[in-house]
Design a protein around this motif. Structure first.
Motif, PDB file in Angstrom:
ATOM      1  N   GLY A  57      49.076 -13.320  -8.607  1.00  0.00           N
ATOM      2  CA  GLY A  57      48.582 -14.420  -8.082  1.00  0.00           C
ATOM      3  C   GLY A  57      48.470 -14.218  -5.747  1.00  0.00           C
ATOM      4  O   GLY A  57      47.505 -13.763  -5.327  1.00  0.00           O
ATOM      5  N   MET A  58      49.308 -13.579  -5.913  1.00  0.00           N
ATOM      6  CA  MET A  58      49.638 -13.059  -4.345  1.00  0.00           C
ATOM      7  C   MET A  58      48.871 -12.269  -3.740  1.00  0.00           C
ATOM      8  O   MET A  58      48.207 -11.935  -2.784  1.00  0.00           O
ATOM      9  CB  MET A  58      51.154 -12.857  -4.031  1.00  0.00           C
ATOM     10  CG  MET A  58      51.217 -12.523  -3.033  1.00  0.00           C
ATOM     11  SD  MET A  58      51.290 -13.800  -1.705  1.00  0.00           S
ATOM     12  CE  MET A  58      52.696 -14.901  -1.571  1.00  0.00           C
ATOM     13  N   LEU A  59      48.564 -10.771  -4.458  1.00  0.00           N
ATOM     14  CA  LEU A  59      48.200  -9.679  -4.774  1.00  0.00           C
ATOM     15  C   LEU A  59      46.387 -10.116  -4.432  1.00  0.00           C
ATOM     16  O   LEU A  59      45.952  -9.595  -3.937  1.00  0.00           O
ATOM     17  CB  LEU A  59      48.113  -8.953  -6.305  1.00  0.00           C
ATOM     18  CG  LEU A  59      49.580  -7.858  -6.086  1.00  0.00           C
ATOM     19  CD1 LEU A  59      49.774  -6.542  -6.764  1.00  0.00           C
ATOM     20  CD2 LEU A  59      49.811  -7.125  -4.114  1.00  0.00           C
ATOM     21  N   LEU A  60      45.915 -10.922  -5.326  1.00  0.00           N
ATOM     22  CA  LEU A  60      44.610 -11.525  -5.001  1.00  0.00           C
ATOM     23  C   LEU A  60      44.185 -11.953  -4.237  1.00  0.00           C
ATOM     24  O   LEU A  60      43.354 -11.957  -3.660  1.00  0.00           O
ATOM     25  CB  LEU A  60      44.387 -12.370  -6.437  1.00  0.00           C
ATOM     26  CG  LEU A  60      43.665 -13.017  -6.763  1.00  0.00           C
ATOM     27  CD1 LEU A  60      42.461 -11.883  -7.360  1.00  0.00           C
ATOM     28  CD2 LEU A  60      43.295 -13.588  -7.603  1.00  0.00           C
ATOM     29  N   THR A  70      34.374  -7.898  -7.541  1.00  0.00           N
ATOM     30  CA  THR A  70      35.164  -6.309  -7.062  1.00  0.00           C
ATOM     31  C   THR A  70      36.579  -6.326  -7.801  1.00  0.00           C
ATOM     32  O   THR A  70      37.160  -5.684  -8.011  1.00  0.00           O
ATOM     33  CB  THR A  70      34.814  -6.209  -5.226  1.00  0.00           C
ATOM     34  OG1 THR A  70      33.911  -5.978  -5.515  1.00  0.00           O
ATOM     35  CG2 THR A  70      35.621  -5.040  -4.936  1.00  0.00           C
ATOM     36  N   LEU A  71      37.462  -7.658  -6.951  1.00  0.00           N
ATOM     37  CA  LEU A  71      38.592  -7.847  -7.551  1.00  0.00           C
ATOM     38  C   LEU A  71      38.356  -7.749  -9.167  1.00  0.00           C
ATOM     39  O   LEU A  71      39.638  -7.495  -9.578  1.00  0.00           O
ATOM     40  CB  LEU A  71      38.842  -8.949  -6.440  1.00  0.00           C
ATOM     41  CG  LEU A  71      38.826  -8.827  -5.317  1.00  0.00           C
ATOM     42  CD1 LEU A  71      39.714 -10.721  -4.307  1.00  0.00           C
ATOM     43  CD2 LEU A  71      40.061  -8.278  -4.643  1.00  0.00           C
ATOM     44  N   GLY A  72      37.774  -8.455  -9.210  1.00  0.00           N
ATOM     45  CA  GLY A  72      38.005  -8.917 -11.546  1.00  0.00           C
ATOM     46  C   GLY A  72      37.984  -7.036 -11.437  1.00  0.00           C
ATOM     47  O   GLY A  72      38.403  -7.646 -12.314  1.00  0.00           O
ATOM     48  N   LEU A  73      37.015  -7.148 -11.256  1.00  0.00           N
ATOM     49  CA  LEU A  73      37.135  -5.490 -12.168  1.00  0.00           C
ATOM     50  C   LEU A  73      38.107  -3.956 -11.453  1.00  0.00           C
ATOM     51  O   LEU A  73      38.610  -3.646 -12.246  1.00  0.00           O
ATOM     52  CB  LEU A  73      35.676  -4.175 -11.403  1.00  0.00           C
ATOM     53  CG  LEU A  73      34.640  -4.956 -11.659  1.00  0.00           C
ATOM     54  CD1 LEU A  73      33.228  -3.910 -10.693  1.00  0.00           C
ATOM     55  CD2 LEU A  73      34.183  -4.660 -13.282  1.00  0.00           C
ATOM     56  N   SER A  74      38.763  -5.024 -10.413  1.00  0.00           N
ATOM     57  CA  SER A  74      39.507  -4.074  -9.851  1.00  0.00           C
ATOM     58  C   SER A  74      41.413  -4.429 -10.593  1.00  0.00           C
ATOM     59  O   SER A  74      41.539  -3.572 -10.867  1.00  0.00           O
ATOM     60  CB  SER A  74      39.958  -4.225  -8.352  1.00  0.00           C
ATOM     61  OG  SER A  74      38.813  -3.903  -7.031  1.00  0.00           O
TER      62      SER A  74
END
Length: 177
Positions: free
Chosen positions: A46-49, A83-87
């Motif tokens: 969560g923090m990284l997201l 982009t975050l989901g694909l990452s």
């Protein structure tokens, strides 16, 4: 004729902030893949997201002027989210590649003992639970405890089990059936 906004011209300050944001993104990816093997518990998913979201949003604000483009204001958060989901999917795949690499190149087969067999239930998702066995093993005169998946309920408390353990990172374990 309608005039479209273009990328804002680069400046030294903007370039430096771009490099800093890119470094933060790379560190988030690194922490997402390798955090559990370097005892970095501060970097939860969560923090990284959250950090990645703000970093990508900062890059957008640095380079694209959206003050007069209302539709772009709503499009970019969607693009960032995709982009975050694909990452996240890519990080999961890279983590699996890393685990396979460690076990293939540095794997050692040892015997461990099942200490606890348990089921973990998740109260938010009433139908979801996971079965696991807590296995104790010894490598280089040090004892380790690791949860092993026990979906098929093959393991019973007190059983001996063969484990493939990475000699570089003893926390990387795979049950050998």
């Amino acid at each position: 004729m309608k005039e479209y906004k273009k990328l804002t011209p680069p400046s030294k300050k903007r370039t430096i902030w771009t490099y800093i944001n890119c470094i933060v993104i790379i560190l988030c990816i690194y922490a997402g893949i390798f955090q559990q093997y370097h005892r970095v518990n501060l970097a939860s998913a969560g923090m990284l997201l959250i950090i990645s979201w703000h970093t990508l949003n900062a890059l957008k604000r640095l380079w694209i002027d959206t003050s007069e483009m209302n539709w772009v204001k709503h499009l970019f958060p969607l693009v960032i989210l995709i982009t975050l989901g694909l990452s996240a999917v890519a990080i999961g795949k890279l983590e699996k590649v890393y685990l396979d690499h460690q076990l293939t190149n540095y794997g050692l087969t040892i015997t461990g003992k099942v200490e606890i067999v348990n089921t973990r239930e998740f109260p938010i998702l009433y139908a979801y639970y996971s079965r696991y066995a807590l296995v104790r093993y010894k490598l280089n005169n040090r004892y380790f405890m690791k949860e092993i998946d026990n979906k098929k309920q093959k393991l019973v408390q007190g059983d001996s089990i063969k484990l493939k353990v990475s000699t570089q990172h003893p926390e990387i374990v795979e049950a050998v059936y």
